[in-house]
Design an enzyme around this catalytic site. Structure first.
Site, PDB file in Angstrom:
ATOM      1  N   PRO A  12       0.791  -1.231   0.000  1.00  0.00           N
ATOM      2  CA  PRO A  12       0.000   0.000   0.000  1.00  0.00           C
ATOM      3  C   PRO A  12       0.824   1.283   0.000  1.00  0.00           C
ATOM      4  O   PRO A  12       1.828   1.384   0.709  1.00  0.00           O
ATOM      5  CB  PRO A  12      -0.794  -0.109   1.305  1.00  0.00           C
ATOM      6  CG  PRO A  12      -0.886  -1.563   1.574  1.00  0.00           C
ATOM      7  CD  PRO A  12       0.367  -2.172   1.019  1.00  0.00           C
ATOM      8  N   ASN A  13       0.367   2.207  -0.805  1.00  0.00           N
ATOM      9  CA  ASN A  13       0.867   3.584  -0.878  1.00  0.00           C
ATOM     10  C   ASN A  13       2.208   3.737  -1.597  1.00  0.00           C
ATOM     11  O   ASN A  13       2.645   4.857  -1.850  1.00  0.00           O
ATOM     12  CB  ASN A  13       0.942   4.235   0.517  1.00  0.00           C
ATOM     13  CG  ASN A  13      -0.415   4.272   1.177  1.00  0.00           C
ATOM     14  OD1 ASN A  13      -1.365   4.758   0.581  1.00  0.00           O
ATOM     15  ND2 ASN A  13      -0.537   3.738   2.388  1.00  0.00           N
ATOM     16  N   ARG A  20       4.725  11.283  -2.331  1.00  0.00           N
ATOM     17  CA  ARG A  20       4.373  11.035  -0.934  1.00  0.00           C
ATOM     18  C   ARG A  20       5.586  11.247  -0.036  1.00  0.00           C
ATOM     19  O   ARG A  20       6.624  10.607  -0.241  1.00  0.00           O
ATOM     20  CB  ARG A  20       3.945   9.571  -0.871  1.00  0.00           C
ATOM     21  CG  ARG A  20       3.835   8.982   0.479  1.00  0.00           C
ATOM     22  CD  ARG A  20       3.765   7.465   0.386  1.00  0.00           C
ATOM     23  NE  ARG A  20       3.487   6.948   1.706  1.00  0.00           N
ATOM     24  CZ  ARG A  20       3.866   5.755   2.132  1.00  0.00           C
ATOM     25  NH1 ARG A  20       4.530   4.944   1.336  1.00  0.00           N
ATOM     26  NH2 ARG A  20       3.592   5.370   3.341  1.00  0.00           N
ATOM     27  N   TYR A  25      10.813   9.268   1.680  1.00  0.00           N
ATOM     28  CA  TYR A  25      10.873   8.170   0.710  1.00  0.00           C
ATOM     29  C   TYR A  25      11.617   8.509  -0.579  1.00  0.00           C
ATOM     30  O   TYR A  25      11.773   7.629  -1.437  1.00  0.00           O
ATOM     31  CB  TYR A  25       9.443   7.706   0.380  1.00  0.00           C
ATOM     32  CG  TYR A  25       8.712   7.163   1.604  1.00  0.00           C
ATOM     33  CD1 TYR A  25       9.218   6.062   2.285  1.00  0.00           C
ATOM     34  CD2 TYR A  25       7.540   7.755   2.071  1.00  0.00           C
ATOM     35  CE1 TYR A  25       8.570   5.560   3.409  1.00  0.00           C
ATOM     36  CE2 TYR A  25       6.878   7.258   3.184  1.00  0.00           C
ATOM     37  CZ  TYR A  25       7.401   6.171   3.853  1.00  0.00           C
ATOM     38  OH  TYR A  25       6.764   5.658   4.956  1.00  0.00           O
ATOM     39  N   ASN A  74       8.468  -5.121  -0.238  1.00  0.00           N
ATOM     40  CA  ASN A  74       8.259  -3.966   0.632  1.00  0.00           C
ATOM     41  C   ASN A  74       6.748  -3.820   0.705  1.00  0.00           C
ATOM     42  O   ASN A  74       6.118  -3.265  -0.205  1.00  0.00           O
ATOM     43  CB  ASN A  74       8.906  -2.703   0.052  1.00  0.00           C
ATOM     44  CG  ASN A  74       8.661  -1.495   0.942  1.00  0.00           C
ATOM     45  OD1 ASN A  74       7.919  -1.570   1.932  1.00  0.00           O
ATOM     46  ND2 ASN A  74       9.284  -0.374   0.602  1.00  0.00           N
ATOM     47  N   ALA A  77       2.969  -0.478   5.134  1.00  0.00           N
ATOM     48  CA  ALA A  77       2.513  -0.633   6.529  1.00  0.00           C
ATOM     49  C   ALA A  77       2.036  -2.048   6.840  1.00  0.00           C
ATOM     50  O   ALA A  77       2.043  -2.457   8.008  1.00  0.00           O
ATOM     51  CB  ALA A  77       1.410   0.385   6.816  1.00  0.00           C
ATOM     52  N   GLU A  98      13.072  -8.747   2.755  1.00  0.00           N
ATOM     53  CA  GLU A  98      12.192  -7.608   3.034  1.00  0.00           C
ATOM     54  C   GLU A  98      13.014  -6.322   2.941  1.00  0.00           C
ATOM     55  O   GLU A  98      14.120  -6.268   3.488  1.00  0.00           O
ATOM     56  CB  GLU A  98      11.653  -7.796   4.455  1.00  0.00           C
ATOM     57  CG  GLU A  98      10.851  -6.647   4.977  1.00  0.00           C
ATOM     58  CD  GLU A  98      10.286  -6.946   6.366  1.00  0.00           C
ATOM     59  OE1 GLU A  98      10.734  -7.910   7.030  1.00  0.00           O
ATOM     60  OE2 GLU A  98       9.388  -6.196   6.779  1.00  0.00           O
ATOM     61  N   HIS A 100      12.788  -1.937   3.202  1.00  0.00           N
ATOM     62  CA  HIS A 100      12.077  -0.685   3.485  1.00  0.00           C
ATOM     63  C   HIS A 100      12.975   0.464   3.084  1.00  0.00           C
ATOM     64  O   HIS A 100      14.171   0.461   3.409  1.00  0.00           O
ATOM     65  CB  HIS A 100      11.719  -0.574   4.969  1.00  0.00           C
ATOM     66  CG  HIS A 100      10.791  -1.654   5.397  1.00  0.00           C
ATOM     67  ND1 HIS A 100       9.449  -1.613   5.130  1.00  0.00           N
ATOM     68  CD2 HIS A 100      11.034  -2.841   6.001  1.00  0.00           C
ATOM     69  CE1 HIS A 100       8.889  -2.726   5.575  1.00  0.00           C
ATOM     70  NE2 HIS A 100       9.822  -3.493   6.105  1.00  0.00           N
ATOM     71  N   ARG A 107      11.710   5.947  13.456  1.00  0.00           N
ATOM     72  CA  ARG A 107      10.426   6.597  13.202  1.00  0.00           C
ATOM     73  C   ARG A 107       9.459   6.202  14.324  1.00  0.00           C
ATOM     74  O   ARG A 107       9.894   5.873  15.429  1.00  0.00           O
ATOM     75  CB  ARG A 107       9.925   6.193  11.806  1.00  0.00           C
ATOM     76  CG  ARG A 107      10.905   6.611  10.694  1.00  0.00           C
ATOM     77  CD  ARG A 107      10.381   6.267   9.325  1.00  0.00           C
ATOM     78  NE  ARG A 107       9.155   7.001   9.020  1.00  0.00           N
ATOM     79  CZ  ARG A 107       8.313   6.659   8.037  1.00  0.00           C
ATOM     80  NH1 ARG A 107       8.574   5.604   7.270  1.00  0.00           N
ATOM     81  NH2 ARG A 107       7.219   7.362   7.819  1.00  0.00           N
TER      82      ARG A 107
HETATM   83  C1  DQA Z   1       7.961   1.604   4.287  1.00  0.00           C
HETATM   84  C2  DQA Z   1       7.893   1.840   5.791  1.00  0.00           C
HETATM   85  C3  DQA Z   1       6.487   1.573   6.310  1.00  0.00           C
HETATM   86  O1  DQA Z   1       6.438   1.804   7.713  1.00  0.00           O
HETATM   87  C4  DQA Z   1       5.501   2.500   5.631  1.00  0.00           C
HETATM   88  O2  DQA Z   1       4.193   2.217   6.073  1.00  0.00           O
HETATM   89  C5  DQA Z   1       5.601   2.459   4.159  1.00  0.00           C
HETATM   90  C6  DQA Z   1       6.915   2.419   3.539  1.00  0.00           C
HETATM   91  C7  DQA Z   1       9.339   1.990   3.713  1.00  0.00           C
HETATM   92  O3  DQA Z   1       9.620   1.600   2.590  1.00  0.00           O
HETATM   93  O4  DQA Z   1      10.118   2.684   4.380  1.00  0.00           O
HETATM   94  O5  DQA Z   1       4.595   2.535   3.452  1.00  0.00           O
HETATM   95  O6  DQA Z   1       7.753   0.237   4.028  1.00  0.00           O
END
Ligand code: DQA
Length: 143
Positions: A12-13, A20, A25, A74, A77, A98, A100, A107
């Site tokens: 997501p996102n 964003r 990011y 990735n 959340a 994994e 991020h 954070r």
């Molecule tokens: C993330 C970190 C997560 O906590 C966050 O919700 C994201 C991006 C990262 O790539 O740093 O959507 O996965």
């Protein structure tokens, strides 16, 4: 392990990369990030998949079970609470790393909870787009 095909999953996102919270990011769009990864490893075929839906990510894991040699995920959340994705990663038994983009250790405290880490071979965070390159190189070291 052979390393011809890698499935890269974004949750997501992450489709909003470049728009964003760019201070966290980075400026690259998701498409630019995918192109950067793809062009960094010309001999590897990447399958890029993004969804904002937990079930669609689980389906993507199941559907690629016999098609890829490794997975980079990735899950945004969902990484902090999706036991269903954790179970899917364990069930298909394909080496998974994994990643991020941000430094989740510095954070909000909920971001420190990573529910897939035990079923992944590695977790990389805080390196921006280079974290994905490190993940591929870690798989290459196992070749
Ligand atoms: C993330 C970190 C997560 O906590 C966050 O919700 C994201 C991006 C990262 O790539 O740093 O959507 O996965």
């Amino acid at each position: 392990m052979k390393l011809n095909k890698i499935l890269l999953i974004h949750g997501p996102n992450l489709n909003l990369l470049g728009m964003r919270e760019t201070d966290i990011y980075g400026q690259d769009s998701q498409q630019e990030l995918f192109q950067f990864i793809d062009s960094s490893f010309p001999k590897i075929a990447f399958i890029f998949f993004q969804s904002n839906h937990e079930g669609a990510i689980i389906d993507a894991l199941h559907n690629h079970k016999d098609l890829v040699d490794a997975i980079i995920i990735n899950a945004g959340a969902l990484s902090h609470y999706s036991y269903s994705i954790r179970d899917a990663i364990k069930a298909i038994n394909i080496p998974t790393i994994e990643v991020h983009l941000s430094n989740i250790d510095q954070r909000e405290s909920f971001r420190r909870n990573l529910v897939f880490s035990e079923v992944c071979c590695d977790t990389i965070f805080g390196k921006g787009k280079h974290g994905y390159i490190d993940a591929v190189n870690k798989f290459k070291d196992r070749e």
